[in-house]
Write a protein that holds these residues in place. Structure first.
Motif, PDB file in Angstrom:
ATOM      1  N   SER A 269       1.020  -1.088  -0.121  1.00  0.00           N
ATOM      2  CA  SER A 269      -0.003   0.021   0.119  1.00  0.00           C
ATOM      3  C   SER A 269       0.659   1.028  -0.334  1.00  0.00           C
ATOM      4  O   SER A 269       0.121   2.258  -0.584  1.00  0.00           O
ATOM      5  N   ASN A 270       1.917   1.272   0.870  1.00  0.00           N
ATOM      6  CA  ASN A 270       3.063   2.631   1.086  1.00  0.00           C
ATOM      7  C   ASN A 270       3.812   2.445  -0.951  1.00  0.00           C
ATOM      8  O   ASN A 270       4.711   3.498  -0.822  1.00  0.00           O
ATOM      9  N   ALA A 271       4.251   1.243  -0.805  1.00  0.00           N
ATOM     10  CA  ALA A 271       5.379   0.991  -1.775  1.00  0.00           C
ATOM     11  C   ALA A 271       4.525   1.268  -3.217  1.00  0.00           C
ATOM     12  O   ALA A 271       5.234   2.124  -4.194  1.00  0.00           O
ATOM     13  N   LEU A 272       3.571   0.812  -3.991  1.00  0.00           N
ATOM     14  CA  LEU A 272       2.882   1.914  -4.532  1.00  0.00           C
ATOM     15  C   LEU A 272       2.281   2.965  -4.469  1.00  0.00           C
ATOM     16  O   LEU A 272       1.095   2.933  -5.218  1.00  0.00           O
ATOM     17  N   LYS A 273       1.918   3.508  -4.073  1.00  0.00           N
ATOM     18  CA  LYS A 273       1.678   4.632  -3.667  1.00  0.00           C
ATOM     19  C   LYS A 273       1.314   5.815  -5.523  1.00  0.00           C
ATOM     20  O   LYS A 273       2.893   5.783  -5.482  1.00  0.00           O
TER      21      LYS A 273
ATOM     22  N   ALA B  96      -7.431  -6.848  -6.552  1.00  0.00           N
ATOM     23  CA  ALA B  96      -7.188  -7.983  -6.914  1.00  0.00           C
ATOM     24  C   ALA B  96      -6.731  -9.139  -6.391  1.00  0.00           C
ATOM     25  O   ALA B  96      -5.921 -10.212  -6.239  1.00  0.00           O
ATOM     26  N   ASP B  97      -6.834  -8.864  -5.398  1.00  0.00           N
ATOM     27  CA  ASP B  97      -7.030 -10.642  -4.007  1.00  0.00           C
ATOM     28  C   ASP B  97      -6.041 -10.686  -3.963  1.00  0.00           C
ATOM     29  O   ASP B  97      -5.099 -11.214  -2.980  1.00  0.00           O
ATOM     30  N   ILE B  98      -5.383  -9.525  -3.703  1.00  0.00           N
ATOM     31  CA  ILE B  98      -3.831  -9.046  -3.012  1.00  0.00           C
ATOM     32  C   ILE B  98      -3.910  -7.936  -1.326  1.00  0.00           C
ATOM     33  O   ILE B  98      -4.768  -7.345  -1.618  1.00  0.00           O
ATOM     34  N   ASP B  99      -3.553  -8.959  -0.321  1.00  0.00           N
ATOM     35  CA  ASP B  99      -3.567  -7.811   0.966  1.00  0.00           C
ATOM     36  C   ASP B  99      -2.545  -6.986   0.794  1.00  0.00           C
ATOM     37  O   ASP B  99      -1.158  -7.071   0.202  1.00  0.00           O
ATOM     38  N   PRO B 100      -3.251  -5.340   0.687  1.00  0.00           N
ATOM     39  CA  PRO B 100      -2.203  -3.703   0.372  1.00  0.00           C
ATOM     40  C   PRO B 100      -1.358  -4.763   1.277  1.00  0.00           C
ATOM     41  O   PRO B 100      -0.105  -3.588   1.769  1.00  0.00           O
TER      42      PRO B 100
ATOM     43  N   ARG C 192      -1.471 -10.005 -11.762  1.00  0.00           N
ATOM     44  CA  ARG C 192      -3.210  -9.956 -11.825  1.00  0.00           C
ATOM     45  C   ARG C 192      -3.459  -8.508 -11.781  1.00  0.00           C
ATOM     46  O   ARG C 192      -4.184  -8.488 -12.026  1.00  0.00           O
ATOM     47  N   LEU C 193      -2.493  -8.228 -10.768  1.00  0.00           N
ATOM     48  CA  LEU C 193      -2.829  -6.487 -10.189  1.00  0.00           C
ATOM     49  C   LEU C 193      -2.364  -5.561 -11.826  1.00  0.00           C
ATOM     50  O   LEU C 193      -2.799  -5.119 -11.406  1.00  0.00           O
ATOM     51  N   ALA C 194      -1.131  -5.919 -12.618  1.00  0.00           N
ATOM     52  CA  ALA C 194      -0.992  -5.697 -12.837  1.00  0.00           C
ATOM     53  C   ALA C 194      -2.262  -5.041 -14.605  1.00  0.00           C
ATOM     54  O   ALA C 194      -2.232  -4.286 -15.039  1.00  0.00           O
ATOM     55  N   ASN C 195      -2.811  -6.547 -14.785  1.00  0.00           N
ATOM     56  CA  ASN C 195      -4.120  -6.803 -15.561  1.00  0.00           C
ATOM     57  C   ASN C 195      -5.038  -5.510 -15.722  1.00  0.00           C
ATOM     58  O   ASN C 195      -5.616  -5.436 -16.474  1.00  0.00           O
ATOM     59  N   ARG C 196      -5.500  -5.442 -14.050  1.00  0.00           N
ATOM     60  CA  ARG C 196      -6.494  -5.230 -13.205  1.00  0.00           C
ATOM     61  C   ARG C 196      -6.190  -3.615 -13.555  1.00  0.00           C
ATOM     62  O   ARG C 196      -7.608  -2.646 -14.459  1.00  0.00           O
TER      63      ARG C 196
END
Length: 263
Positions: free
Chosen positions: A221-225, A236-240, A254-258
């Motif tokens: 959640s912080n790194a991808l701000k 994307a069914d990933i725990d931030p 999965r995240l990049a595709n979303r």
């Protein structure tokens, strides 16, 4: 002609392999067969070139150091099957060596100072490549082959998992080279293949992976701000709250595709 006849050049990252047992083990791992098109990158003084030529009858080599080429030719007995391209390996289009209907096999003791960019340069041409066998710094091979959660796991591990199979074959100590490097080395085998999960946009995938690992101690959640929201990560069914090192390549895909689908 011995390695001492040619002064290794630091700017080219030259460390000449000379241990016959290691050389034989590498050749067994490659298992070259007549009729194959093999390209050796950085042949140096021919430690692998000579046995490869004996097995294959012909061999392409790419060598940046023009001063080493006459010595290489002499060591190989001016074999007519030795085809030399004097060039920087990073600037070569290896597809030019492929014969119609036959893919390439790439081998080499790669200069450690350019190993990572060279790997990606080669993988960008992977449609023409069957496999690659390279000598690299052991630490790099450990990063290349690491699994999620392992200490060595990082951006390189994920980027390669999306592009090829990676096998850490065996390690090689500094004494097998002249001059001896200050680090251990390892032989790695890479087999280009499509992943068993979808990547809609490889550039976006690489960007997400790079940013996630840029501050690897931070949570996603912080790194991808600035790139995606907490809600998008959850969607994307990933725990931030996880760190990048806990995600597998398919999770990043999965995240990049979303993100790509969201525009």
């Amino acid at each position: 002609m011995s390695e001492s006849a040619h002064q290794a050049k630091k700017r080219f990252g030259q460390n000449f392999l000379h241990d016959p047992q290691v050389i034989a083990r590498i050749i067994r791992a490659i298992h070259p067969q007549g009729g194959e098109t093999v390209v050796e990158i950085g042949p140096g003084l021919g430690a692998l070139t000579v046995p490869l030529l004996e097995k294959l009858g012909q061999l392409h080599v790419v060598e940046i150091d023009r001063d080493v080429i006459p010595r290489l030719l002499a060591i190989c007995g001016n074999a007519p099957g030795l085809m030399i391209t004097q060039a920087d390996a990073l600037g070569v289009d290896y597809r030019q060596f492929a014969v119609a209907g036959h893919k390439l096999r790439l081998v080499g003791n790669l200069p450690y100072n350019i190993s990572t960019p060279l790997l990606f340069h080669l993988l960008a041409q992977s449609e023409a490549v069957t496999d690659m066998h390279f000598m690299l710094q052991k630490e790099v091979v450990e990063r290349m082959s690491a699994s999620a959660g392992e200490e060595a796991y990082g951006r390189l591990s994920v980027a390669l998992a999306a592009r090829c199979e990676v096998a850490h074959l065996f390690n090689v100590g500094p004494g097998a080279f002249s001059p001896a490097p200050k680090v251990d080395s390892a032989i790695v085998r890479l087999k280009p293949r499509a992943p068993d999960f979808a990547i809609d946009d490889l550039t976006l995938f690489d960007r997400v992976v790079a940013q996630a690992f840029s501050q690897r101690r931070k949570t996603l959640s912080n790194a991808l701000k600035g790139l995606c929201s907490v809600e998008q990560i959850r969607a994307a069914d990933i725990d931030p709250g996880l760190r990048a090192e806990r995600l597998q390549a398919r999770d990043f895909a999965r995240l990049a595709n979303r993100l790509g689908a969201a525009g």
